[in-house]
Each structure stands twice: as structure tokens, then as C-alpha cells.
Design a protein around this motif. Structure first.
Motif, PDB file in Angstrom:
ATOM      1  N   SER A   1       0.866  -1.175   0.000  1.00  0.00           N
ATOM      2  CA  SER A   1       0.000   0.000   0.000  1.00  0.00           C
ATOM      3  C   SER A   1       0.895   1.214   0.000  1.00  0.00           C
ATOM      4  O   SER A   1       2.130   1.095   0.018  1.00  0.00           O
ATOM      5  N   LEU A   2       0.304   2.393  -0.015  1.00  0.00           N
ATOM      6  CA  LEU A   2       1.133   3.595  -0.033  1.00  0.00           C
ATOM      7  C   LEU A   2       1.954   3.745   1.242  1.00  0.00           C
ATOM      8  O   LEU A   2       2.914   4.536   1.293  1.00  0.00           O
ATOM      9  N   TRP A   3       1.612   2.986   2.277  1.00  0.00           N
ATOM     10  CA  TRP A   3       2.361   3.049   3.532  1.00  0.00           C
ATOM     11  C   TRP A   3       3.732   2.381   3.439  1.00  0.00           C
ATOM     12  O   TRP A   3       4.518   2.441   4.387  1.00  0.00           O
TER      13      TRP A   3
ATOM     14  N   PRO B   1      -9.799   2.275  -3.057  1.00  0.00           N
ATOM     15  CA  PRO B   1     -10.959   1.808  -2.293  1.00  0.00           C
ATOM     16  C   PRO B   1     -12.257   2.570  -2.565  1.00  0.00           C
ATOM     17  O   PRO B   1     -13.323   1.957  -2.642  1.00  0.00           O
ATOM     18  N   THR B   2     -12.209   3.903  -2.725  1.00  0.00           N
ATOM     19  CA  THR B   2     -13.440   4.648  -3.030  1.00  0.00           C
ATOM     20  C   THR B   2     -13.505   5.045  -4.494  1.00  0.00           C
ATOM     21  O   THR B   2     -14.287   5.900  -4.873  1.00  0.00           O
ATOM     22  N   LEU B   3     -12.660   4.447  -5.314  1.00  0.00           N
ATOM     23  CA  LEU B   3     -12.669   4.609  -6.779  1.00  0.00           C
ATOM     24  C   LEU B   3     -12.157   5.958  -7.257  1.00  0.00           C
ATOM     25  O   LEU B   3     -12.525   6.430  -8.328  1.00  0.00           O
ATOM     26  N   SER B   4     -11.273   6.590  -6.478  1.00  0.00           N
ATOM     27  CA  SER B   4     -10.595   7.796  -6.962  1.00  0.00           C
ATOM     28  C   SER B   4      -9.274   7.997  -6.239  1.00  0.00           C
ATOM     29  O   SER B   4      -9.058   7.449  -5.142  1.00  0.00           O
ATOM     30  N   PHE B   5      -8.409   8.807  -6.824  1.00  0.00           N
ATOM     31  CA  PHE B   5      -7.086   9.062  -6.247  1.00  0.00           C
ATOM     32  C   PHE B   5      -7.159   9.806  -4.923  1.00  0.00           C
ATOM     33  O   PHE B   5      -6.181   9.842  -4.166  1.00  0.00           O
ATOM     34  N   LYS B   6      -8.304  10.398  -4.596  1.00  0.00           N
ATOM     35  CA  LYS B   6      -8.412  11.199  -3.381  1.00  0.00           C
ATOM     36  C   LYS B   6      -8.188  10.375  -2.106  1.00  0.00           C
ATOM     37  O   LYS B   6      -7.913  10.923  -1.046  1.00  0.00           O
ATOM     38  N   ASP B   7      -8.260   9.056  -2.215  1.00  0.00           N
ATOM     39  CA  ASP B   7      -7.982   8.207  -1.047  1.00  0.00           C
ATOM     40  C   ASP B   7      -6.559   8.408  -0.542  1.00  0.00           C
ATOM     41  O   ASP B   7      -6.283   8.243   0.654  1.00  0.00           O
ATOM     42  N   ARG B   8      -5.647   8.751  -1.437  1.00  0.00           N
ATOM     43  CA  ARG B   8      -4.244   8.941  -1.049  1.00  0.00           C
ATOM     44  C   ARG B   8      -4.117  10.022   0.028  1.00  0.00           C
ATOM     45  O   ARG B   8      -3.331   9.886   0.964  1.00  0.00           O
TER      46      ARG B   8
ATOM     47  N   HIS C   1       0.797  15.449   1.085  1.00  0.00           N
ATOM     48  CA  HIS C   1       1.799  14.433   1.376  1.00  0.00           C
ATOM     49  C   HIS C   1       1.240  13.025   1.191  1.00  0.00           C
ATOM     50  O   HIS C   1       2.011  12.057   1.134  1.00  0.00           O
ATOM     51  N   GLY C   2      -0.071  12.914   1.080  1.00  0.00           N
ATOM     52  CA  GLY C   2      -0.666  11.648   0.677  1.00  0.00           C
ATOM     53  C   GLY C   2      -0.663  11.488  -0.832  1.00  0.00           C
ATOM     54  O   GLY C   2      -0.288  10.428  -1.361  1.00  0.00           O
ATOM     55  N   THR C   3      -1.038  12.550  -1.558  1.00  0.00           N
ATOM     56  CA  THR C   3      -1.103  12.437  -3.019  1.00  0.00           C
ATOM     57  C   THR C   3       0.281  12.260  -3.643  1.00  0.00           C
ATOM     58  O   THR C   3       0.401  11.702  -4.735  1.00  0.00           O
ATOM     59  N   LYS C   4       1.330  12.683  -2.946  1.00  0.00           N
ATOM     60  CA  LYS C   4       2.667  12.553  -3.536  1.00  0.00           C
ATOM     61  C   LYS C   4       3.061  11.088  -3.717  1.00  0.00           C
ATOM     62  O   LYS C   4       3.949  10.776  -4.522  1.00  0.00           O
ATOM     63  N   THR C   5       2.403  10.174  -2.992  1.00  0.00           N
ATOM     64  CA  THR C   5       2.738   8.760  -3.142  1.00  0.00           C
ATOM     65  C   THR C   5       2.445   8.245  -4.544  1.00  0.00           C
ATOM     66  O   THR C   5       2.989   7.223  -4.963  1.00  0.00           O
TER      67      THR C   5
END
Length: 358
Positions: A42-44, A82-89, A188-192
Motif C-alpha cells: 500500500s502507499l504506507w 478503495p473509493t474509486l478515486s485518487f483522493k484516497d491517497r 503528502h498523501g497524493t505525492k505517493t
């Protein structure tokens, strides 16, 4: 953004002096490619680069596929989140921060996808959540937000009206404003997204990163990741950032054409299939323009016809993407990049909005 410092442990959502977005004093060193082997899928896995430890609210977000399209352009399938968009990052970082701060309530504003992501991660964290959306938001997105148990506030007017209503609520005591625009943890989430591209390409980046821009959260996150990788010596050159806007709502592209450092003569938003990037006054406009300029990139705009045709083209290749999410492919599918390699994000699932113009 004016040098005023705000405690990371407070519920302050903006600069108390200028009321502008906040930035995070955080300059991590990414792990080497070799050391990523065997880490959580995952991004983690990029823990060194994230400002929070892995939270209990994770839904396994990140690590979306990278697939070739044509002529050196690949697509990252961020609609498979998980929610069908990049915004989860970014939403998982906001929920993790909210969980640490323990607010009475969480509020967010959105044209749909960010609100859905915040609602989902707040549900996972068992945090009460209210999402402000503009009238005309896709019925499917409203259904998804409500399904996660968030309270919906439909605001008369456009996207900006919903944002203003949320910001008013955000000033109430004990409220955490899960803003994907004002809160730097989201970036800092979207940068992943870029850390994953770098890993998937074997420790390199394409010559061009093509990114949709409304509020600019994916582009600014990408700029953060590029800077981190370059500072660590993990890439020897920085890719150009190509920012894409719908021609109907293109305040940043207009400012770019004028050679300006900030918005110029902003006009009200016009209807567009790309509702997710229809932002007439992005609060981080100066940062976005500077990031594109420093990368050697540019702005591209796409008409409604090009959006519609790009959505159909991707669907014919097995990729059903929402109309906002096809904007980048619409901008480059006709060969504007020449022989340069590039990656475009497919940001949201087609089931969220249906076919453009249908």
C-alpha cells in the motif's frame, strides 16, 4: 504561507493572518528502491516520506497499476482505489490526523470524490463527518458519500459556494476541517502517486508527468515527491509537469498564458464534463503556477468534445473512467508530447458519473 507558524496539534485549518492554505515543514528522505522490497503493498510502504505513522484507518490504498496506452504514454489506474478515486491517497492522511487530534466533528467540501474519500475514511475511523457539496453534484457520488454514513449538506450554487459553507462550519469549536486544499497532509498523501510511478519504472520517472489541475492537489503532491527523490539522489533529472484544465474553466491556464504569478481576471465557472477540476479560484494558485514553471512544464486545455472522445477511447481499451479523470489523456492522446515518455493518471471510475454527454 506567509511565514506564520501554526501548531500541528491544533485544529487550525488556515493561516490566522492571511487565511491562506497551510504548508508542512517536513523534508523526508525516501528509501532506496532495493529497501522497498517486501514492504506492505500500500502507499504506507513509503513510510519515511509520510508525516504520520500508518494509521488504523487504512483500507489498503495505493499501489495502483501502471499500464501502457500508446506512443510512450502510460496510465496509472488510480480509479482502482478503495473509493474509486485518487483522493484516497490524501484522505487517509486526513483521517489519521483527525483521529490523533480527536475533534468533535469532521467537515469537508467537495464536488464528489474528495468528499467520498473523507466520508469513507472517517467511517473507518468512527469519526462523525459532514460533507458540503454543490448542487448538481453527480447523484452517484452523493449516494456513495451517504452510504458511508456522512451527513450531506447540498449547497445552492457552485463548487466555491460549497467551499465557503464548509469553511464557515470549520471555524466552529472542536471541528476538524478535512480540506484537501488547505490541509498540507493531503498533499503528502497524493505525492505517493509519484513514488509509486518511480518504483514501478525501476527507479526512474518519465520525461513528463501529465496531471489534472483544479485545486492542484495531485500536481502539488507530485512536485513534493519529485523534489524528495531528486534531493535524495534517487533521480538525476526532474520530469516536466504538464497541467491540464478544461477549456471551460481554466483560470490557471489563463494566468500562465499571461505570464502571471497568480490568477488574472477570474471569471465564473462554465459548465463542463470535468466537474472535478472546475475550480475558478484555486487557493494554491501561486504554488501551482510556480511548480509548473520550475519544472519546465506548461499548461494544456481540453474542450468538451475532446473530453468526450477521450472517455470513449479509453472505454474502447477496457478502461471506463469518469469524465474528469480522462482530461489528461484528452490533452495528450493526439501526440502533443512527441516522442517523450509520459504518465497520465486516470483519477476516478466511470461508474461515478457515467458517459459525458449521455
Amino acid at each position: 504561507m506567509d511565514g506564520t507558524r501554526v501548531s500541528a496539534e491544533s485544529l487550525a485549518w488556515c493561516c490566522p493572518v492571511c487565511r491562506g492554505p497551510l504548508d508542512l515543514d517536513f523534508a523526508p528522505t525516501p528509501a532506496s528502491l532495493k529497501s522497498l522490497a517486501g514492504r506492505v503493498n500500500s502507499l504506507w510502504r513509503y513510510a519515511e516520506c509520510l508525516p504520520l505513522p500508518a494509521p488504523p484507518v487504512s483500507l489498503g490504498e495505493g499501489r495502483t497499476p501502471l499500464v501502457p496506452l500508446k506512443d510512450g504514454v502510460s496510465a496509472k489506474l488510480d480509479f482502482l482505489m478503495p473509493t474509486l478515486s485518487f483522493k484516497d491517497r490524501g484522505a487517509v492522511l486526513l483521517a489519521g490526523l483527525a483521529l490523533r487530534l480527536g475533534p468533535r466533528q469532521v467537515v469537508a467540501d467537495s464536488s464528489g470524490n474528495a468528499g467520498t474519500a473523507v466520508a469513507a475514511y472517517c467511517a473507518r475511523a468512527q469519526l462523525p463527518c459532514t460533507v458540503y457539496v454543490p448542487e448538481g453534484t453527480s447523484a452517484k457520488k452523493l449516494e456513495q458519500i451517504g452510504a458511508h454514513g456522512a451527513r450531506l449538506e447540498v449547497v445552492g450554487g457552485d463548487r466555491e459556494a460549497a467551499a465557503l459553507a464548509a469553511r464557515e462550519a470549520a471555524d466552529e469549536e472542536g471541528t476538524f476541517y478535512a480540506s484537501h486544499v488547505f490541509n498540507p497532509y493531503f498533499l503528502h498523501g497524493t505525492k505517493t502517486y509519484v513514488h509509486e510511478v518511480w518504483e514501478d519504472l525501476g527507479g526512474r520517472l518519465p520525461e513528463v508527468l501529465v496531471l489534472p489541475v483544479g485545486n492542484g492537489t495531485l500536481l502539488l503532491g507530485a512536485a513534493l515527491a519529485v523534489a524528495e527523490l531528486h534531493a535524495a539522489g534517487l533521480i538525476d533529472r526532474r520530469p516536466a509537469l504538464y497541467a491540464v484544465q478544461a477549456a471551460a474553466v481554466a483560470p490557471l491556464a489563463h494566468a500562465w498564458d499571461e505570464g502571471a504569478d497568480d490568477l488574472v481576471g477570474v471569471t465564473p465557472a462554465a459548465p463542463t464534463f470535468a466537474e472535478g477540476i472546475a475550480i475558478p479560484r484555486p487557493p494554491r494558485a501561486r504554488q501551482i503556477l510556480r511548480a509548473v514553471r520550475e519544472s519546465g512544464g506548461t499548461f494544456l486545455t481540453v474542450t468538451e468534445d475532446r473530453i468526450r472522445h477521450a472517455q470513449s477511447d479509453l472505454a474502447s481499451q477496457g478502461l471506463y473512467v469518469e469524465s474528469t479523470g480522462v482530461a489528461c489523456w484528452a490533452a495528450v492522446r493526439d501526440g502533443v508530447l512527441g516522442s517523450r515518455t509520459a504518465v497520465v493518471p486516470l483519477c476516478g471510475a466511470g461508474a461515478k458519473t457515467g458517459l459525458a454527454g449521455a
